[in-house]
Motif scaffolding. Structure first.
Motif, mmCIF file in Angstrom:
data_model
loop_
_atom_site.group_PDB
_atom_site.id
_atom_site.type_symbol
_atom_site.label_atom_id
_atom_site.label_comp_id
_atom_site.label_asym_id
_atom_site.label_seq_id
_atom_site.Cartn_x
_atom_site.Cartn_y
_atom_site.Cartn_z
ATOM 1 N N UNK A 88 0.833 -1.201 0.000
ATOM 2 C CA UNK A 88 0.000 0.000 0.000
ATOM 3 C C UNK A 88 0.866 1.248 0.000
ATOM 4 N N UNK A 89 0.384 2.295 -0.659
ATOM 5 C CA UNK A 89 1.112 3.562 -0.705
ATOM 6 C C UNK A 89 0.931 4.359 0.584
ATOM 7 N N UNK A 90 -0.201 4.151 1.271
ATOM 8 C CA UNK A 90 -0.485 4.910 2.490
ATOM 9 C C UNK A 90 -1.544 4.177 3.308
ATOM 10 N N UNK A 91 -1.835 4.706 4.486
ATOM 11 C CA UNK A 91 -2.786 4.036 5.373
ATOM 12 C C UNK A 91 -4.204 4.047 4.802
ATOM 13 N N UNK A 92 -4.542 5.101 4.040
ATOM 14 C CA UNK A 92 -5.881 5.160 3.448
ATOM 15 C C UNK A 92 -6.103 4.015 2.461
ATOM 16 N N UNK A 93 -5.092 3.717 1.664
ATOM 17 C CA UNK A 93 -5.211 2.575 0.743
ATOM 18 C C UNK A 93 -5.451 1.287 1.516
ATOM 19 N N UNK A 94 -4.754 1.139 2.620
ATOM 20 C CA UNK A 94 -4.946 -0.062 3.440
ATOM 21 C C UNK A 94 -6.358 -0.104 4.008
ATOM 22 N N UNK A 95 -6.860 1.033 4.450
ATOM 23 C CA UNK A 95 -8.214 1.088 5.014
ATOM 24 C C UNK A 95 -9.285 0.742 3.986
ATOM 25 N N UNK A 96 -9.102 1.163 2.738
ATOM 26 C CA UNK A 96 -10.126 0.990 1.713
ATOM 27 C C UNK A 96 -9.879 -0.205 0.796
ATOM 28 N N UNK A 97 -8.956 -1.058 1.162
ATOM 29 C CA UNK A 97 -8.598 -2.198 0.314
ATOM 30 C C UNK A 97 -9.800 -3.067 -0.046
#
Length: 194
Positions: free
Chosen positions: A55-64
């Motif tokens: 993931x590029x950032x935590x938001x990407x991880x949250x919305x995976x």
């Protein structure tokens, strides 16, 4: 060789899922603004570098999981027979996706609530939906007669579908006593009759 590749892909998918779950769990516990990439990596028992590989950032991880679900929607639309009208293809694919997801994951529900209570996440969600809207628009364009307004027509159909589904999900989060499949179907009906 295929066994090794299959095992490697399963391990990558499991790591990605573990990072997503750790990000979501930490965001629910501490608020998304207080969560760092390092904390997510630690919670998933991987290195910061491993996190960055996925993931590029935590938001990407949250919305995976959101991205996975919506990408699955594009696949389901693509799989509809070519002679099925665009809106019918979209609604059938959406209803199938909702059926496939079955009982909704409590972490996913927590994520929906997080987005509503933390506006900082809304921008990322809008970006995810924008990407998928473009993919759906491209998919639908091929089902429409070619005309100068075809791209606009396809984009309106894709945007209408995503808005109806988003509204149904938001309503369901507040009123979970009614099955999500019913609410999605009702929202899609409203989109075409009003």
């Amino acid at each position: 060789m295929e066994t090794t590749v299959g095992r490697r892909e399963r391990k990558k998918a499991a790591t990605r899922q573990a990072l997503h779950e750790a990000a979501l769990r930490l965001a629910v516990e501490h608020g998304p603004d207080q969560v760092t990439v390092e904390a997510i990596a630690d919670a998933a028992d991987v290195s910061r570098r491993t996190f960055s590989n996925y993931f590029a950032n935590k938001e990407e991880a949250l919305f995976y999981v959101d991205l996975l679900r919506i990408r699955r929607l594009v696949e389901l639309v693509h799989d509809q027979p070519a002679d099925v009208p665009p809106w019918v293809a979209l609604t059938r694919a959406t209803e199938q996706l909702v059926r496939e997801t079955g009982d909704v994951d409590p972490l996913w529900v927590a994520q929906r609530r997080l987005v509503r209570s933390h506006p900082s996440l809304a921008a990322h969600q809008i970006a995810v939906y924008g990407t998928i809207e473009r993919e759906l628009t491209t998919e639908i364009s091929g089902r429409l007669p070619q005309h100068p307004d075809t791209p606009l027509h396809a984009q309106v159909l894709a945007a209408t579908l995503l808005s109806a589904v988003r509204a149904a999900i938001q309503h369901w989060v507040d009123h979970p006593e009614r099955p999500l499949t019913d609410l999605v179907r009702t929202a899609l009906d409203y989109a075409t009759t009003h």
